[in-house]
Scaffold this motif. Structure first.
Motif, PDB file in Angstrom:
ATOM      1  N   GLU A  57       6.423  -8.784   9.159  1.00  0.00           N
ATOM      2  CA  GLU A  57       6.679  -9.945   8.295  1.00  0.00           C
ATOM      3  C   GLU A  57       6.149  -9.708   6.886  1.00  0.00           C
ATOM      4  OE1 GLU A  57       5.432 -14.665   7.906  1.00  0.00           O
ATOM      5  OE2 GLU A  57       4.603 -13.411   9.497  1.00  0.00           O
ATOM      6  N   PHE A  58       4.911  -9.250   6.795  1.00  0.00           N
ATOM      7  CA  PHE A  58       4.332  -9.004   5.470  1.00  0.00           C
ATOM      8  C   PHE A  58       5.015  -7.826   4.792  1.00  0.00           C
ATOM      9  CE2 PHE A  58       1.032  -7.780   2.377  1.00  0.00           C
ATOM     10  CZ  PHE A  58       0.781  -9.016   1.818  1.00  0.00           C
ATOM     11  N   ASP A  59       5.417  -6.832   5.577  1.00  0.00           N
ATOM     12  CA  ASP A  59       6.106  -5.678   5.012  1.00  0.00           C
ATOM     13  C   ASP A  59       7.446  -6.092   4.406  1.00  0.00           C
ATOM     14  OD1 ASP A  59       5.856  -2.773   4.655  1.00  0.00           O
ATOM     15  OD2 ASP A  59       7.672  -2.672   5.867  1.00  0.00           O
ATOM     16  N   ARG A  60       8.118  -7.046   5.047  1.00  0.00           N
ATOM     17  CA  ARG A  60       9.390  -7.551   4.482  1.00  0.00           C
ATOM     18  C   ARG A  60       9.145  -8.281   3.166  1.00  0.00           C
ATOM     19  NH1 ARG A  60      10.686  -8.495   9.993  1.00  0.00           N
ATOM     20  NH2 ARG A  60       9.882 -10.625   9.891  1.00  0.00           N
ATOM     21  N   LEU A  61       8.032  -9.015   3.071  1.00  0.00           N
ATOM     22  CA  LEU A  61       7.696  -9.681   1.810  1.00  0.00           C
ATOM     23  C   LEU A  61       7.472  -8.653   0.703  1.00  0.00           C
ATOM     24  CD1 LEU A  61       5.205 -12.471   2.993  1.00  0.00           C
ATOM     25  CD2 LEU A  61       7.516 -12.797   2.119  1.00  0.00           C
ATOM     26  N   LEU A  62       6.801  -7.560   1.044  1.00  0.00           N
ATOM     27  CA  LEU A  62       6.576  -6.498   0.065  1.00  0.00           C
ATOM     28  C   LEU A  62       7.898  -5.856  -0.357  1.00  0.00           C
ATOM     29  CD1 LEU A  62       3.412  -4.768   1.589  1.00  0.00           C
ATOM     30  CD2 LEU A  62       3.503  -6.253  -0.417  1.00  0.00           C
ATOM     31  N   ASP A  63       8.823  -5.706   0.583  1.00  0.00           N
ATOM     32  CA  ASP A  63      10.141  -5.145   0.257  1.00  0.00           C
ATOM     33  C   ASP A  63      10.907  -6.070  -0.695  1.00  0.00           C
ATOM     34  OD1 ASP A  63       9.895  -2.813   1.736  1.00  0.00           O
ATOM     35  OD2 ASP A  63      10.737  -3.698   3.557  1.00  0.00           O
ATOM     36  N   GLN A  64      10.821  -7.381  -0.452  1.00  0.00           N
ATOM     37  CA  GLN A  64      11.480  -8.348  -1.343  1.00  0.00           C
ATOM     38  C   GLN A  64      10.897  -8.269  -2.747  1.00  0.00           C
ATOM     39  OE1 GLN A  64      11.736 -12.410   0.282  1.00  0.00           O
ATOM     40  NE2 GLN A  64      11.572 -11.536   2.331  1.00  0.00           N
ATOM     41  N   ALA A  65       9.560  -8.188  -2.815  1.00  0.00           N
ATOM     42  CA  ALA A  65       8.898  -8.102  -4.118  1.00  0.00           C
ATOM     43  C   ALA A  65       9.305  -6.818  -4.831  1.00  0.00           C
ATOM     44  CB  ALA A  65       7.383  -8.154  -3.936  1.00  0.00           C
ATOM     45  N   PRO A  91      -7.974  -6.291  -1.351  1.00  0.00           N
ATOM     46  CA  PRO A  91      -6.611  -6.717  -1.027  1.00  0.00           C
ATOM     47  C   PRO A  91      -5.638  -6.574  -2.198  1.00  0.00           C
ATOM     48  CG  PRO A  91      -8.180  -8.275  -0.134  1.00  0.00           C
ATOM     49  CD  PRO A  91      -8.956  -7.350  -1.027  1.00  0.00           C
ATOM     50  N   VAL A  92      -6.108  -6.875  -3.416  1.00  0.00           N
ATOM     51  CA  VAL A  92      -5.238  -6.772  -4.590  1.00  0.00           C
ATOM     52  C   VAL A  92      -4.814  -5.322  -4.810  1.00  0.00           C
ATOM     53  CG1 VAL A  92      -4.977  -7.403  -7.009  1.00  0.00           C
ATOM     54  CG2 VAL A  92      -6.642  -8.610  -5.591  1.00  0.00           C
ATOM     55  N   ILE A  93      -5.784  -4.422  -4.740  1.00  0.00           N
ATOM     56  CA  ILE A  93      -5.486  -3.007  -4.947  1.00  0.00           C
ATOM     57  C   ILE A  93      -4.528  -2.500  -3.870  1.00  0.00           C
ATOM     58  CG2 ILE A  93      -6.496  -0.687  -5.001  1.00  0.00           C
ATOM     59  CD1 ILE A  93      -9.027  -1.980  -6.162  1.00  0.00           C
ATOM     60  N   TYR A  94      -4.754  -2.919  -2.627  1.00  0.00           N
ATOM     61  CA  TYR A  94      -3.872  -2.503  -1.530  1.00  0.00           C
ATOM     62  C   TYR A  94      -2.430  -2.954  -1.788  1.00  0.00           C
ATOM     63  CZ  TYR A  94      -1.479  -2.751   2.953  1.00  0.00           C
ATOM     64  OH  TYR A  94      -0.536  -2.644   3.949  1.00  0.00           O
ATOM     65  N   ILE A  95      -2.269  -4.222  -2.182  1.00  0.00           N
ATOM     66  CA  ILE A  95      -0.921  -4.751  -2.412  1.00  0.00           C
ATOM     67  C   ILE A  95      -0.261  -4.053  -3.598  1.00  0.00           C
ATOM     68  CG2 ILE A  95       0.361  -6.809  -3.137  1.00  0.00           C
ATOM     69  CD1 ILE A  95      -1.628  -8.466  -1.477  1.00  0.00           C
ATOM     70  N   LEU A  96      -0.997  -3.871  -4.702  1.00  0.00           N
ATOM     71  CA  LEU A  96      -0.437  -3.213  -5.882  1.00  0.00           C
ATOM     72  C   LEU A  96      -0.007  -1.776  -5.562  1.00  0.00           C
ATOM     73  CD1 LEU A  96      -2.841  -4.386  -8.746  1.00  0.00           C
ATOM     74  CD2 LEU A  96      -0.495  -5.133  -8.322  1.00  0.00           C
ATOM     75  N   GLU A  97      -0.863  -1.044  -4.863  1.00  0.00           N
ATOM     76  CA  GLU A  97      -0.552   0.351  -4.571  1.00  0.00           C
ATOM     77  C   GLU A  97       0.592   0.467  -3.563  1.00  0.00           C
ATOM     78  OE1 GLU A  97      -4.043   2.535  -3.512  1.00  0.00           O
ATOM     79  OE2 GLU A  97      -4.867   2.443  -5.556  1.00  0.00           O
ATOM     80  N   THR A  98       0.651  -0.453  -2.597  1.00  0.00           N
ATOM     81  CA  THR A  98       1.754  -0.432  -1.633  1.00  0.00           C
ATOM     82  C   THR A  98       3.078  -0.737  -2.326  1.00  0.00           C
ATOM     83  OG1 THR A  98       0.250  -1.152   0.130  1.00  0.00           O
ATOM     84  CG2 THR A  98       2.607  -1.368   0.545  1.00  0.00           C
ATOM     85  N   LEU A  99       3.077  -1.726  -3.226  1.00  0.00           N
ATOM     86  CA  LEU A  99       4.283  -2.025  -4.000  1.00  0.00           C
ATOM     87  C   LEU A  99       4.680  -0.826  -4.846  1.00  0.00           C
ATOM     88  CD1 LEU A  99       3.548  -5.679  -5.217  1.00  0.00           C
ATOM     89  CD2 LEU A  99       5.307  -4.971  -3.596  1.00  0.00           C
TER      90      LEU A  99
END
Length: 228
Positions: free
Chosen positions: A96-104, A211-219
């Motif tokens: 679910e969260f991975d799909r949100l990252l894909d949308q972003a 968490p911020v760094i994780y999300i930014l780097e994953t995006l």
């Protein structure tokens, strides 16, 4: 039990209950509903709403399921703050969260100009995000001054990625004109994370930014694959 969609659905009062539960995981299963409500500074009704959003019929079922959840979880390191960070990664380690990252990622890819916005610690992370995205081939700028003038040509087909721990910073809200934060309600797309805020005397924020760094780097990595 604490999946991303469930935690993201909690309002501010229910998040106070969640924070107490996470910080006192060894004690909560022995607490009455009144004791948990008092510890969180909320009403017992709020605790019951919190339980229902975690798909529990009531507080008794929550305590049983929480005990099972702890039994199935790996032992938590004793280091300060580690349990909250591990809890975050567990909450986002799902499709679910991975799909949100894909949308972003698709939104970022479709934009001509990327502008990271933040103040204070979030301003430093905005600078990091702009550099990281530029490294992967999507040139980006950062703004750490909430009074920075934004002209029409600058805003044309631009995407503002606004970073804020609370989502309530007054200067950021003015520039942009927590899932239930004021900032999230202004945003076209929201990626929220849930870590208990840590402040010391004087109001200085020591909340982890992992968490911020994780999300930014994953995006950024997802973006790099699409740009390749």
């Amino acid at each position: 039990m604490f999946n991303h969609s469930a935690v993201a659905s909690l309002n501010n009062l229910e998040m106070m209950v969640y924070n107490v539960v996470i910080k006192n995981r060894d004690k909560v299963m022995y607490m009455t509903i009144r004791e948990l409500a008092d510890a969180a500074g909320v009403s017992t009704t709020t605790v019951l709403r919190f339980c229902r959003k975690l798909e529990c019929e009531g507080y008794s079922e929550f305590r049983v399921r929480f005990k099972l959840y702890l039994a199935q979880s790996e032992p938590q390191p004793a280091n300060f703050g580690a349990s909250e960070i591990i809890s975050f990664f567990k909450s986002v380690n799902n499709d679910e969260f991975d799909r949100l990252l894909d949308q972003a990622t698709d939104i970022i890819l479709a934009s001509e100009r990327i502008i990271f916005v933040g103040v204070g610690t979030s301003g430093s992370l905005a600078k990091y995000g702009a550099r990281f995205f530029s490294n992967v081939g999507k040139f980006s700028n950062h703004v750490d001054d909430p009074y920075f003038p934004v002209t029409n040509d600058m805003a044309k087909n631009a995407l503002a990625i606004v970073l804020s721990v609370s989502g309530e910073t007054e200067e950021i809200l003015r520039f942009a004109s927590h899932e239930h934060s004021a900032l999230a309600k202004l945003a076209d797309f929201n990626l929220s994370w849930h870590i208990p805020q840590t402040r010391i005397s004087g109001g200085y924020d020591l909340t982890t930014q992992i968490p911020v760094i994780y999300i930014l780097e994953t995006l950024g990595r997802k973006l790099a694959k699409k740009l390749a």
